[in-house]
Design a protein around this motif. Structure first.
Motif, PDB file in Angstrom:
ATOM      1  N   GLU A 333       0.833  -1.210   0.000  1.00 11.85           N
ATOM      2  CA  GLU A 333       0.000   0.000   0.000  1.00 11.85           C
ATOM      3  C   GLU A 333       0.867   1.258   0.000  1.00 11.85           C
ATOM      4  O   GLU A 333       0.545   2.252  -0.660  1.00 11.85           O
ATOM      5  N   GLN A 334       1.981   1.237   0.740  1.00 14.64           N
ATOM      6  CA  GLN A 334       2.940   2.338   0.699  1.00 14.64           C
ATOM      7  C   GLN A 334       3.461   2.532  -0.717  1.00 14.64           C
ATOM      8  O   GLN A 334       3.548   3.648  -1.225  1.00 14.64           O
ATOM      9  N   PHE A 335       3.811   1.432  -1.376  1.00 13.36           N
ATOM     10  CA  PHE A 335       4.362   1.496  -2.724  1.00 13.36           C
ATOM     11  C   PHE A 335       3.389   2.163  -3.688  1.00 13.36           C
ATOM     12  O   PHE A 335       3.770   3.062  -4.449  1.00 13.36           O
ATOM     13  N   ILE A 336       2.134   1.734  -3.671  1.00 11.78           N
ATOM     14  CA  ILE A 336       1.157   2.309  -4.595  1.00 11.78           C
ATOM     15  C   ILE A 336       0.927   3.790  -4.296  1.00 11.78           C
ATOM     16  O   ILE A 336       0.876   4.620  -5.211  1.00 11.78           O
ATOM     17  N   GLY A 337       0.829   4.157  -3.033  1.00  8.75           N
ATOM     18  CA  GLY A 337       0.651   5.565  -2.688  1.00  8.75           C
ATOM     19  C   GLY A 337       1.817   6.410  -3.145  1.00  8.75           C
ATOM     20  O   GLY A 337       1.639   7.509  -3.698  1.00  8.75           O
ATOM     21  N   GLN A 338       3.019   5.911  -2.929  1.00 10.10           N
ATOM     22  CA  GLN A 338       4.228   6.625  -3.342  1.00 10.10           C
ATOM     23  C   GLN A 338       4.271   6.791  -4.858  1.00 10.10           C
ATOM     24  O   GLN A 338       4.633   7.853  -5.379  1.00 10.10           O
ATOM     25  N   GLU A 339       3.883   5.755  -5.583  1.00  7.88           N
ATOM     26  CA  GLU A 339       3.865   5.815  -7.038  1.00  7.88           C
ATOM     27  C   GLU A 339       2.796   6.782  -7.540  1.00  7.88           C
ATOM     28  O   GLU A 339       3.016   7.535  -8.493  1.00  7.88           O
ATOM     29  N   LEU A 340       1.630   6.778  -6.927  1.00 13.09           N
ATOM     30  CA  LEU A 340       0.559   7.685  -7.342  1.00 13.09           C
ATOM     31  C   LEU A 340       1.004   9.138  -7.213  1.00 13.09           C
ATOM     32  O   LEU A 340       0.702   9.974  -8.079  1.00 13.09           O
ATOM     33  N   LEU A 341       1.730   9.458  -6.160  1.00  7.84           N
ATOM     34  CA  LEU A 341       2.252  10.819  -5.989  1.00  7.84           C
ATOM     35  C   LEU A 341       3.248  11.152  -7.095  1.00  7.84           C
ATOM     36  O   LEU A 341       3.190  12.235  -7.696  1.00  7.84           O
ATOM     37  N   ALA A 342       4.164  10.230  -7.363  1.00  8.60           N
ATOM     38  CA  ALA A 342       5.220  10.486  -8.343  1.00  8.60           C
ATOM     39  C   ALA A 342       4.677  10.601  -9.759  1.00  8.60           C
ATOM     40  O   ALA A 342       5.289  11.259 -10.613  1.00  8.60           O
ATOM     41  N   LEU A 343       3.515   9.981 -10.038  1.00  9.63           N
ATOM     42  CA  LEU A 343       2.968   9.978 -11.382  1.00  9.63           C
ATOM     43  C   LEU A 343       2.119  11.212 -11.690  1.00  9.63           C
ATOM     44  O   LEU A 343       1.770  11.449 -12.843  1.00  9.63           O
ATOM     45  N   VAL A 426       2.231  -0.097 -12.273  1.00 12.11           N
ATOM     46  CA  VAL A 426       1.492   1.075 -11.816  1.00 12.11           C
ATOM     47  C   VAL A 426       1.789   2.294 -12.692  1.00 12.11           C
ATOM     48  O   VAL A 426       0.933   3.164 -12.879  1.00 12.11           O
ATOM     49  N   GLY A 427       2.979   2.341 -13.276  1.00  9.85           N
ATOM     50  CA  GLY A 427       3.329   3.441 -14.165  1.00  9.85           C
ATOM     51  C   GLY A 427       2.497   3.471 -15.435  1.00  9.85           C
ATOM     52  O   GLY A 427       2.460   4.483 -16.143  1.00  9.85           O
ATOM     53  N   GLU A 428       1.836   2.369 -15.766  1.00  6.61           N
ATOM     54  CA  GLU A 428       0.984   2.287 -16.953  1.00  6.61           C
ATOM     55  C   GLU A 428      -0.493   2.423 -16.605  1.00  6.61           C
ATOM     56  O   GLU A 428      -1.353   2.316 -17.489  1.00  6.61           O
ATOM     57  N   ALA A 429      -0.807   2.672 -15.348  1.00  5.98           N
ATOM     58  CA  ALA A 429      -2.197   2.637 -14.888  1.00  5.98           C
ATOM     59  C   ALA A 429      -3.088   3.613 -15.660  1.00  5.98           C
ATOM     60  O   ALA A 429      -4.195   3.249 -16.084  1.00  5.98           O
ATOM     61  N   GLY A 430      -2.627   4.848 -15.850  1.00  6.52           N
ATOM     62  CA  GLY A 430      -3.447   5.825 -16.558  1.00  6.52           C
ATOM     63  C   GLY A 430      -3.798   5.377 -17.957  1.00  6.52           C
ATOM     64  O   GLY A 430      -4.963   5.454 -18.393  1.00  6.52           O
ATOM     65  N   ARG A 431      -2.813   4.890 -18.682  1.00  6.57           N
ATOM     66  CA  ARG A 431      -3.039   4.406 -20.049  1.00  6.57           C
ATOM     67  C   ARG A 431      -3.990   3.221 -20.071  1.00  6.57           C
ATOM     68  O   ARG A 431      -4.902   3.147 -20.905  1.00  6.57           O
ATOM     69  N   LEU A 432      -3.805   2.277 -19.148  1.00  3.05           N
ATOM     70  CA  LEU A 432      -4.649   1.093 -19.103  1.00  3.05           C
ATOM     71  C   LEU A 432      -6.089   1.446 -18.743  1.00  3.05           C
ATOM     72  O   LEU A 432      -7.045   0.868 -19.294  1.00  3.05           O
TER      73      LEU A 432
END
Length: 444
Positions: A333-343, A426-432
């Motif tokens: 959950e930390q990982f996904i939150g951190q990635e969402l911020l960075a994206l 997760v870096g492809e989430a928006g496109r997907l």
């Protein structure tokens, strides 16, 4: 070391209208990125580090840009032109330099000026205010997973993931390799110095020593900027949040002996310092998500590597097969939150949200809620079959989003109105999300 912020710096230069102030926690790579950008994109690059050379602070006793420029030219023996980048590093040590940025905007808009600093808000007083409206802000975070993969020489893998559709199958060999890389990222995190240490020594132990050093640096900063009455509460909260990621905050669970107002202030200060990020509870009934907030909050830590190090999870990460179960799922959950911020767009201050419903016999909680092109999507970070995602189903029945999103260790798929995405994508989430949305719209 490649950083995506470089492209945003190039955009700022191309559309230059205001001085730029880069905000981010200590040691996330602000100075390195600006120096590389300045040396490659400008004929002249001048760096003033107010922490390394406090004598430079007096230059900004005058806030007149022409007077400041004249003194810099004399000291550095460099003619400042429209093809010069002036970098004000550790700018929190010189509040007058922060104030001067508004006058560069108003009186010398032809010059390129970037400021960067850590714990900026800690250094402010009521007499010194951020020149909002006169400067442009850029937010910077630790390396994302994709940036980490580039640092590990995995550019081809990134190019491959850029082309994967939600209906594709990733071979088991590639899938396992990506999970291995992700496991390494869970241990190291995204702090540049830690990654450099590991790449040079190939040693997790040496990298852990660097993590120790970084943690001590943050603690020393508290002594430098915080009032003495705040120190113990800052240290208490700093040590507590890594083990409380994914939990709704209750002050008694942080420290039974401290007053709630003291802990609340410490949480606020660490948020300002960008060491922690709040995840606010939203009703998710409409946009913006922040319009309907409750008092409930969760927090994520600055960096997954520092988080797991403070929790002592190194051995568990490297030995346990199911990463989703490490520390009861908090690490994922930390990982996904951190990635969402960075994206997110770094020129906009990003915020994180979750959804919770407390009903007797039917309490539910969704890890994150995001928006994409005017639609709200619930996110769960869970393993298991799609049929067992009870909270996600409750949210979807009640709020009627286009579909739900689940991040996990399994394969990519879209089934039963849930888009399942491997953690490493997760870096492809928006496109997907866009692909599935368009596909489902065309099938109606």
């Amino acid at each position: 070391m490649f950083r995506t912020i470089t492209s945003h710096l190039a955009s700022w230069k191309k559309n230059h209208r205001s001085p730029l102030l880069i905000r981010g926690a200590r040691q996330v790579g602000k100075s390195y990125s600006v120096e590389q950008f300045g040396k490659t994109e400008f004929n002249n690059f001048i760096s003033l580090n107010f922490d390394l050379n406090p004598g430079l602070i007096s230059i900004f006793d005058s806030r007149d840009p022409d007077s400041i420029i004249s003194q810099i030219e004399i000291l550095f023996r460099v003619r400042i032109t429209k093809d010069t980048l002036i970098f004000l590093d550790e700018i929190q040590e010189c509040p007058n330099a922060i104030t001067s940025l508004r006058y560069f905007k108003e009186l010398r808009p032809d010059l390129f000026v970037i400021g960067a600093g850590s714990l900026l808000e800690f250094a402010f007083t009521e007499d010194i205010r951020m020149p909002v409206g006169r400067i442009q802000f850029l937010n910077m975070f630790p390396l994302s997973f994709y940036e980490f993969m580039k640092a590990m020489g995995e550019e081809n893998l990134i190019s491959f993931l850029n082309t994967v559709s939600y209906s594709d199958t990733i071979s088991s060999a590639v899938h396992e390799h990506l999970l291995s890389l992700l496991r390494t990222y869970f241990v190291l995190g995204g702090m540049p110095e830690v990654i450099v240490s590991h790449n040079e020594t190939k040693s997790f132990l040496e990298a852990s020593y660097v993590q120790d050093s970084l943690i001590e640096t943050y603690k020393r900063d508290f002594y430098k900027y915080a009032q003495s009455s705040e120190l113990i509460h800052l240290q208490t909260v700093f040590s507590a949040i890594p083990r409380m990621v994914s939990e709704q905050i209750k002050y008694v669970n942080i420290d039974r002996e401290s007053r709630s107002r003291d802990l609340k202030k410490a949480l606020h200060l660490l948020t300002l310092a960008r060491v922690i990020t709040p995840v606010s509870s939203t009703d998710a009934s409409g946009l913006p998500l922040g319009a309907t907030l409750s008092s409930r909050q969760k927090y994520i830590f600055l960096d997954i590597g520092l988080m797991q190090h403070l929790c002592g999870l190194n051995t568990e990460i490297l030995s346990q097969k199911d990463m989703m179960q490490i520390n009861k799922g908090n690490l994922a959950e930390q990982f996904i939150g951190q990635e969402l911020l960075a994206l997110e767009d770094p020129f906009i201050s990003s915020e994180l949200y979750f959804w919770a419903r407390d009903k007797q016999g039917s309490s539910s909680e969704i890890d994150y809620c995001i928006t994409r092109k005017g639609k709200i999507y619930p996110i769960e970070v869970k393993s298991g079959t799609t049929g067992k995602l009870r909270s996600l189903r409750i949210f979807m029945d009640e709020k009627k989003p286009p579909f739900g999103i689940r991040f996990w260790e399994g394969e990519i798929s879209f089934h039963d109105n849930i888009l399942s995405i491997p953690l490493y994508m997760v870096g492809e989430a928006g496109r997907l999300i866009d692909e599935v949305f368009e596909s489902e719209k065309n099938n109606i």
